[in-house]
Every structure is written in C-alpha cells, then in structure tokens.
Design an enzyme around this catalytic site. Structure first.
Site, PDB file in Angstrom:
ATOM      1  N   GLU A  61       0.819  -1.203   0.000  1.00  0.00           N
ATOM      2  CA  GLU A  61       0.000   0.000   0.000  1.00  0.00           C
ATOM      3  C   GLU A  61       0.860   1.262   0.000  1.00  0.00           C
ATOM      4  O   GLU A  61       0.525   2.258  -0.645  1.00  0.00           O
ATOM      5  CB  GLU A  61      -0.924  -0.001   1.220  1.00  0.00           C
ATOM      6  CG  GLU A  61      -1.943  -1.121   1.241  1.00  0.00           C
ATOM      7  CD  GLU A  61      -1.410  -2.375   1.917  1.00  0.00           C
ATOM      8  OE1 GLU A  61      -0.170  -2.509   2.041  1.00  0.00           O
ATOM      9  OE2 GLU A  61      -2.216  -3.233   2.340  1.00  0.00           O
ATOM     10  N   PRO A 274      12.813 -13.190  -1.079  1.00  0.00           N
ATOM     11  CA  PRO A 274      11.641 -13.450  -0.227  1.00  0.00           C
ATOM     12  C   PRO A 274      10.895 -12.173   0.109  1.00  0.00           C
ATOM     13  O   PRO A 274      11.495 -11.098   0.240  1.00  0.00           O
ATOM     14  CB  PRO A 274      12.245 -14.089   1.022  1.00  0.00           C
ATOM     15  CG  PRO A 274      13.652 -13.591   1.066  1.00  0.00           C
ATOM     16  CD  PRO A 274      14.084 -13.434  -0.366  1.00  0.00           C
ATOM     17  N   ARG A 275       9.591 -12.295   0.253  1.00  0.00           N
ATOM     18  CA  ARG A 275       8.758 -11.134   0.605  1.00  0.00           C
ATOM     19  C   ARG A 275       9.169 -10.575   1.956  1.00  0.00           C
ATOM     20  O   ARG A 275       9.108  -9.363   2.187  1.00  0.00           O
ATOM     21  CB  ARG A 275       7.282 -11.571   0.619  1.00  0.00           C
ATOM     22  CG  ARG A 275       6.312 -10.510   1.125  1.00  0.00           C
ATOM     23  CD  ARG A 275       6.253  -9.326   0.190  1.00  0.00           C
ATOM     24  NE  ARG A 275       5.272  -8.362   0.652  1.00  0.00           N
ATOM     25  CZ  ARG A 275       5.464  -7.485   1.624  1.00  0.00           C
ATOM     26  NH1 ARG A 275       6.615  -7.459   2.277  1.00  0.00           N
ATOM     27  NH2 ARG A 275       4.514  -6.640   1.964  1.00  0.00           N
ATOM     28  N   GLY A 312      13.802  -3.113  -0.925  1.00  0.00           N
ATOM     29  CA  GLY A 312      13.829  -2.036  -1.912  1.00  0.00           C
ATOM     30  C   GLY A 312      14.691  -2.291  -3.122  1.00  0.00           C
ATOM     31  O   GLY A 312      15.098  -1.324  -3.786  1.00  0.00           O
ATOM     32  N   GLU A 313      14.990  -3.558  -3.452  1.00  0.00           N
ATOM     33  CA  GLU A 313      15.865  -3.830  -4.589  1.00  0.00           C
ATOM     34  C   GLU A 313      15.189  -4.620  -5.707  1.00  0.00           C
ATOM     35  O   GLU A 313      15.866  -5.124  -6.600  1.00  0.00           O
ATOM     36  CB  GLU A 313      17.110  -4.571  -4.119  1.00  0.00           C
ATOM     37  CG  GLU A 313      18.018  -3.708  -3.274  1.00  0.00           C
ATOM     38  CD  GLU A 313      19.429  -4.251  -3.208  1.00  0.00           C
ATOM     39  OE1 GLU A 313      20.357  -3.530  -3.618  1.00  0.00           O
ATOM     40  OE2 GLU A 313      19.589  -5.401  -2.758  1.00  0.00           O
ATOM     41  N   ASN A 343       1.823  -7.839  -6.973  1.00  0.00           N
ATOM     42  CA  ASN A 343       1.513  -6.926  -8.071  1.00  0.00           C
ATOM     43  C   ASN A 343       2.355  -7.236  -9.312  1.00  0.00           C
ATOM     44  O   ASN A 343       3.565  -6.991  -9.317  1.00  0.00           O
ATOM     45  CB  ASN A 343       1.774  -5.491  -7.607  1.00  0.00           C
ATOM     46  CG  ASN A 343       1.367  -4.466  -8.638  1.00  0.00           C
ATOM     47  OD1 ASN A 343       0.848  -4.806  -9.702  1.00  0.00           O
ATOM     48  ND2 ASN A 343       1.593  -3.211  -8.333  1.00  0.00           N
ATOM     49  N   PRO A 344       1.741  -7.733 -10.411  1.00  0.00           N
ATOM     50  CA  PRO A 344       2.530  -8.068 -11.596  1.00  0.00           C
ATOM     51  C   PRO A 344       2.919  -6.856 -12.422  1.00  0.00           C
ATOM     52  O   PRO A 344       3.760  -6.959 -13.322  1.00  0.00           O
ATOM     53  CB  PRO A 344       1.576  -8.970 -12.394  1.00  0.00           C
ATOM     54  CG  PRO A 344       0.215  -8.468 -12.037  1.00  0.00           C
ATOM     55  CD  PRO A 344       0.311  -8.050 -10.585  1.00  0.00           C
ATOM     56  N   GLU A 346       4.538  -4.261 -11.383  1.00  0.00           N
ATOM     57  CA  GLU A 346       5.879  -3.776 -11.037  1.00  0.00           C
ATOM     58  C   GLU A 346       6.938  -4.356 -11.968  1.00  0.00           C
ATOM     59  O   GLU A 346       7.734  -3.606 -12.548  1.00  0.00           O
ATOM     60  CB  GLU A 346       6.190  -4.086  -9.571  1.00  0.00           C
ATOM     61  CG  GLU A 346       5.397  -3.236  -8.591  1.00  0.00           C
ATOM     62  CD  GLU A 346       5.814  -3.457  -7.159  1.00  0.00           C
ATOM     63  OE1 GLU A 346       6.541  -4.441  -6.888  1.00  0.00           O
ATOM     64  OE2 GLU A 346       5.418  -2.655  -6.296  1.00  0.00           O
TER      65      GLU A 346
END
EC number: 2.4.99.12
Length: 432
Positions: A61, A274-275, A312-313, A343-344, A346
C-alpha cells in the site's frame, strides 16, 4: 450499538495491547525508539498550515501511494502530509524513497509516524496532536475506533484504492450493522475495481466510484545503476530466473523447478527474493548455503542460488533477470497463511515477463489485464514453472514481444495520482 460495542472492546483491550506491543518489540517487529507512537504519542511536532493524514498499512500500500504523495506536494507547495504505516518495512521503504521523490525530495513535506492501535484513548491523543484537515485511508484499513474518532471531530474521511476481498466480504457480512455504520461515515470511496465497488455498496457504502487502481499507476521501481552494472558483471553469461516476493513453502517448489531446468540450461542461476527479508538466513541454509545479498555476497559461478534478502531492490532484480515467478501465489503459501499473489505490474513496467501460481485474488484485475495480451502465465507447480522458464529462456524474441505488451498495459493509468490529488485537495478546501 455495534459501534459502541467496538468502542468498549477497544477500551478494555488497552492493557493486553500494551503487553502485545512489548512482545512485538522483543521480536523485532516494533521500532525500539518509537513504541509510543503505537499508543498515539507523537515523536514529531505538527507543522503549521494544512495537514493531510494518509494511512497505508504495509509495503504494498505504501508503494502504491508514492505517486500520490508526489502529486499532492507538487500541486500544493504549502501542504504537509502525515503518512502513517503499521510495519517496520514500510517505514524503512519510505525513508529510502521519499528523498528521491519530486524535484527536491519529499523528506521535509511528508512526516512518518506509526499508526496507533485501535484504542479510543490512543486515537484521541493522536488526533489532538496532529489535527488533520482531512484523512485518507488506503485499501482495506477499516478500523472502527479510528473511523469513529475521525468523524467525531467532523474531519472529512475518505477511503482510496479500496479493496474488499471475497474473504473480507464474508467476514463483514456477519456484522452488517457495523459495516454499514462504518462505510456510511466516508465522504467518498474510490475502489480499485468494479468487483470491489460492488461488495462495498452491498455492505452499505453510499458513494463508491472506480477511477482505477493506484497500483497500476506507480512509476517504475528505482535502481542504483552502478550497482546494477556490478551485479550484471557478476552473473554475465548465465541464464537467470528470479523468484520474487516468495512466501514460506514456495522456495522448495522453486528449488524443484531449478533442478528440472539446470540440465537444459547449464550454469542456471535462480535468484530468490523473499517477501520478508528476515527469512533470508533460513532460505539460504535450506538451499545449500547459498550466498546472501544481506551479507553483501555475490554469486560465484559454482552457486546455483542467490538469496536477495534486502529491502527495496526489486527494481534492480527485475531489470537484471527479464523473467520472474511471483510468489504468494502457490498452494504452499496458503498452507502457511498466505496466498493472493503480488503486483505483476511492477515487473511488467520494467520489461520483466512474469509467471504466477493460481492464487492471485489480491491482484485479479492486473493479472486479467496481462492475460488479455498473453503477458502472464499461470503455473501450478514446479514442472509448470520449469516449462515456462525453459520456453522463455529458449526464445528471447517471444519473451521480448510479450514483455513489451505487458509494459503497455502496466503504464495505462499514469494520470490517476493527479486525479486523486485534486479530489483530496478539494476536500480540504471544502473544510476551509
């Protein structure tokens, strides 16, 4: 009555929630110097002038509203935005990204605080200090005491990019008086899709429209170009597959796909991002002691896996790889409480072609849009992931054609942040 019961429950929950915060702090899930913010105690002064409070729960978000923040501050140079989130990762992401937004960065215009828990006394303390002229909640942040506290002060309240999943819809339908009482307190709601809008209307929301999904309007993910070149040099000449935003249980499936692929593509490197970066050490151990980006390790030619457990990478990784499997989408993820996809758009904005598992309910509209131009592939397990990656690695021309089709779809909603910024600023103008 339902709202009053929730107020009473939130008040009675104050002592156990204090204990919960201490436990979260001990587990590294709260900021040690800012725990008071979760009880409504501000650690920053309120700036003079108009202030918009914008709340986003977590990383996804937060990323989606970055273009909105930029648009708001560009259109109204005197505006300040109080940005609240509920997770450490989202706070770190804002610290990374805000200095690079706008012509001079937004670090001085956007103030971050952790959102208070849904306790009436803590919310009163928070609102008394910040006194926003308007409040905008993002996606599915329907916290009853927060909503009631804002409207008690007669502050305009809106819900933007609203999401109402099938599971959440079923839950709210069990509390029809509460859901209706809360949704009627929003001045207006913008939903990310007509499906979400229909569910919100059925629950009692009086004014819902669907201008688009903010996650479709985000700019391309940033990258450190020098670092990208350094990593490209380290993996030069090797076929590369990225498994992005994976959740627990999915890395084992990715490893099985890698085992099926490596004989067909000698030197194959599979990158696992990993998320939740804190899982990096465990994933690396499970994959034979793979090098970890968090330890500033690069893959050597003998390494088959590289664990990118940093924040952030993804902008770097999508540019590097060209093909990516998006996690949180396999049944194995659902078995550990996950599922719903990522989200695809990105990767699509960066020309990176994607595959996904079958669980994509959080981003159905985006996946359907990409499926319409054959720019996404649904895979059911290790064999299907391996077959898809094999086909894409063998046919660079087909991969490029599909990636360009995906890019055109993923960049269609670029005007939405300016549109929403105009509506929010008009709401504040009406407030006076």
């Amino acid at each position: 009555m339902a709202a009053w019961v929730w107020w009473l429950a939130g008040t009675l929950a104050e002592p156990p929630l204090r204990l919960l915060l201490r436990r979260r702090l001990a587990r590294g899930k709260e900021h040690p110097d800012r725990l008071g913010e979760r009880r409504g105690r501000a650690t920053l002064a309120r700036p003079p002038g108009r202030l918009l409070w914008l709340h986003a729960a977590s990383v996804g978000e937060t990323v989606s509203v970055l273009p909105l923040l930029e648009a708001l501050c560009r259109v109204d140079p005197a505006l300040h935005v109080l940005m609240t989130t509920g997770s450490l990762t989202s706070q770190r992401l804002l610290a990374q990204r805000l200095p690079g937004l706008g012509d001079q960065g937004l670090g001085g215009r956007v103030l971050h605080q952790f959102v208070p828990l849904d306790v009436p006394r803590w919310l009163h303390r928070f609102l008394r200090h910040w006194q926003p002229q308007a409040v905008a909640l993002v996606e599915s942040e329907l916290w009853p005491n927060l909503i009631l506290a804002v409207r008690k002060r007669e502050v305009p309240l809106v819900l933007i990019n609203a999401r109402m999943s099938e599971r959440s819809d079923r839950a709210w339908r069990r509390l029809p008086s509460l859901s209706g009482a809360l949704l009627r307190r929003f001045t207006w709601i913008t939903a990310r899709s007509e499906e979400d809008a229909s569910r919100l209307r059925a629950l009692g929301a009086p004014e819902v429209d669907t201008p688009g999904d903010l996650k479709h309007a985000a700019p391309v993910l940033p990258v450190d170009e020098a670092e990208l070149e350094r990593v490209r040099y380290a993996v030069a000449g090797r076929p590369v597959l990225l498994a992005a935003c994976t959740h627990e249980g999915e890395e084992a499936v990715v490893a099985q796909a890698h085992a099926r692929l490596r004989s067909r593509h000698p030197g194959l490197l599979t990158i696992v991002a990993p998320r939740h970066p804190e899982r990096g050490a465990g994933i690396a151990a499970a994959l034979g002691g793979a090098p970890r980006r968090a330890l500033e390790q690069l893959p050597a030619p003998a390494h088959e896996f590289w664990i990118c457990d940093t924040l952030g990478e993804l902008g770097l990784l999508y540019r590097l790889c060209g093909i990516a499997f998006l996690g949180n989408s396999l049944p194995q993820a659902r078995a550990h409480g996950g599922g719903g996809g990522h989200n695809p758009f990105e990767p699509a904005r960066l020309g990176c072609l994607v595959a996904t598992g079958p669980l994509t309910s959080n981003f159905n509209a985006a996946f359907q849009a990409l499926d319409g131009v054959e720019a996404v592939t649904v895979t059911a397990g290790a064999d299907a992931i391996a077959d898809w990656a094999d086909a894409m690695l063998r046919d660079p021309l087909l991969r490029t054609q599909r990636a360009e089709a995906a890019r055109s779809i993923a960049t269609q909603a670029s005007g939405l942040p300016d549109q929403l910024a105009g509506r929010l600023l008009a709401l504040m103008d009406d407030r006076g």
